[in-house]
Design an enzyme around this catalytic site. Structure first.
Site, short mmCIF file in Angstrom:
data_model
loop_
_atom_site.label_atom_id
_atom_site.label_comp_id
_atom_site.label_asym_id
_atom_site.label_seq_id
_atom_site.Cartn_x
_atom_site.Cartn_y
_atom_site.Cartn_z
N HIS A 1 4.58 5.52 11.47
CA HIS A 1 4.13 5.22 10.24
C HIS A 1 3.24 6.47 10.17
CE1 HIS A 1 3.06 4.01 6.68
NE2 HIS A 1 2.84 2.86 6.68
N LYS B 1 25.91 -3.48 0.65
CA LYS B 1 27.65 -3.73 1.04
C LYS B 1 28.15 -2.84 2.13
CE LYS B 1 27.52 -3.10 -3.93
NZ LYS B 1 27.92 -2.14 -5.22
N ARG C 1 0.76 -1.21 0.24
CA ARG C 1 0.05 -0.12 0.00
C ARG C 1 0.93 1.26 0.12
NH1 ARG C 1 -2.50 -3.97 1.67
NH2 ARG C 1 -0.65 -4.53 2.68
N THR C 2 1.92 1.40 0.95
CA THR C 2 2.60 2.68 1.07
C THR C 2 3.30 2.95 -0.26
OG1 THR C 2 2.70 1.92 3.37
CG2 THR C 2 3.84 4.04 2.68
N ARG D 1 11.15 3.86 3.69
CA ARG D 1 10.71 2.80 4.47
C ARG D 1 12.05 2.06 4.86
NH1 ARG D 1 5.73 -1.14 4.55
NH2 ARG D 1 4.71 0.67 5.05
#
Ligand code: CP
Length: 333
Positions: free
Chosen positions: A150, A93, A63-64, A115
């Site tokens: 969030h 890395k 969704r986001t 995110r």
């Protein structure tokens, strides 16, 4: 980027924590989200023409990420995405968030949506993106930082309540599920605390109850809070039932605790029978599939279940945020 004469919310143009918003700034975002719906109904716009939004996802998302990307396209912008950045960016890395953001800012994104699996990662990204040498500030949107927050989900959740109830004032909200690791529940509670007359019922097994820092915040804002494991009792008289998934992935090596709490409750038709007829049932999704679901698909037909209205609202909210931070016409508003 030119800041508006009055900042639209604390810490504008970044969206990092729900506490940045108050009822006045939320109202502004909600009005803009309503306009976003009209923009889409009219066939889209060119408000982000020539702008490129970067979505940088170190954790999975449906969704986001996609709603931010659709939001950008509906506003006439374009998107570049690293959707499995933990494995497929130079993070694998050992590159730091700070260096990654320093690099991508040189490519002139209009905004960065991030995110990350670590709490605080979005704030670290924003502190780099605010550096004048990046030609910033480039808006950074926290799309979920581990068990932290969030905030854009909280905005869409609050908008969903606003659309259904007309206001968040005076709402009795039962927040159920994984309150220890659930960043959506945390962020929503920070917003609810800003409205008069709100009360919150925290429904969870004691192993995953809400952390003390948020309870203290609610107490400081004089929000009446109860904590219980009894969902049937908690839904009586509630205006909103906000359900969340027990997040298996956050328990790490402690899967024993997960097994103990995973079936703590399920929103069955019997539970819904105790919920007032005017109430709404929300879930940020994803939910657990199957008979052990916290919100079984069998209850989706109940008109009080508005979970897919929430996902749609998410796109309007993200259009609103992009317009209020990146669009060339933003200074007129
Ligand atoms: N609600 C939410 O954040 O969903 P995604 O994890 O699919 O983005």
């Amino acid at each position: 980027m030119v800041a508006p004469a009055t900042l639209l919310w604390a810490g504008w143009p970044h969206v990092l924590r729900a506490q940045q918003f108050d009822p006045q700034s939320l109202d502004r975002v909600f009005q803009e989200a309503r306009l976003a719906e009209e923009i889409i109904n009219a066939g889209g716009s060119n408000l982000l023409k020539g702008k490129i939004v970067l979505t940088l996802f170190y954790e999975p998302s449906t969704r986001t990420r996609l709603s931010f990307e659709f939001a950008t396209y509906h506003l006439g912008g374009r998107v570049l995405s690293s959707e499995a950045a933990r494995e497929f960016s130079s993070a694998a890395k050992g590159e730091s968030i700070e260096d990654t953001i320093r690099v991508v800012c040189r490519y002139r994104p209009a905004a960065i949506v991030i995110r990350h699996y670590q709490e605080g990662a979005a704030e670290r990204a924003a502190s780099v993106a605010a550096d004048p040498r990046t030609r910033g500030p480039i808006p950074v949107f926290n799309a979920g930082d581990g068990p932290g927050q969030h905030p854009t989900q909280a905005l869409l959740d609050a908008y969903t309540v606003w659309r259904h109830r007309g206001t968040l004032e005076g709402a009795t909200v039962a927040v159920a599920g994984d309150l220890l690791y659930g960043r959506t529940a945390r962020s929503l509670c920070y917003l609810l605390a800003k409205y008069p007359g709100v009360s919150v019922r925290m429904v969870a097994p004691h192993e995953v109850q809400m952390k003390e820092d948020l309870l203290a915040y609610l107490r400081r804002h004089r929000v009446p809070v109860t904590q219980t494991g009894d969902l049937a009792a908690a839904v009586r008289g509630a205006d909103v039932l906000y359900v969340t998934r027990i997040q298996k992935e956050r328990f790490g090596a402690d899967q024993e605790t997960y097994e103990r709490v995973r079936d703590a409750f399920s929103v069955t038709p019997q539970i819904l029978a105790g919920l007032p007829s005017h109430a709404i049932v929300m879930h940020p999704l994803p939910r657990v599939e199957g008979p052990r679901s916290e919100l079984p698909t069998a209850v989706d037909a109940d008109p009080r279940v508005v979970i897919f209205d929430q996902t749609e609202a998410g796109m309007y909210i993200r259009m609103a945020l992009l317009r209020l931070t990146c669009a060339t016409d933003r200074h007129r508003h």
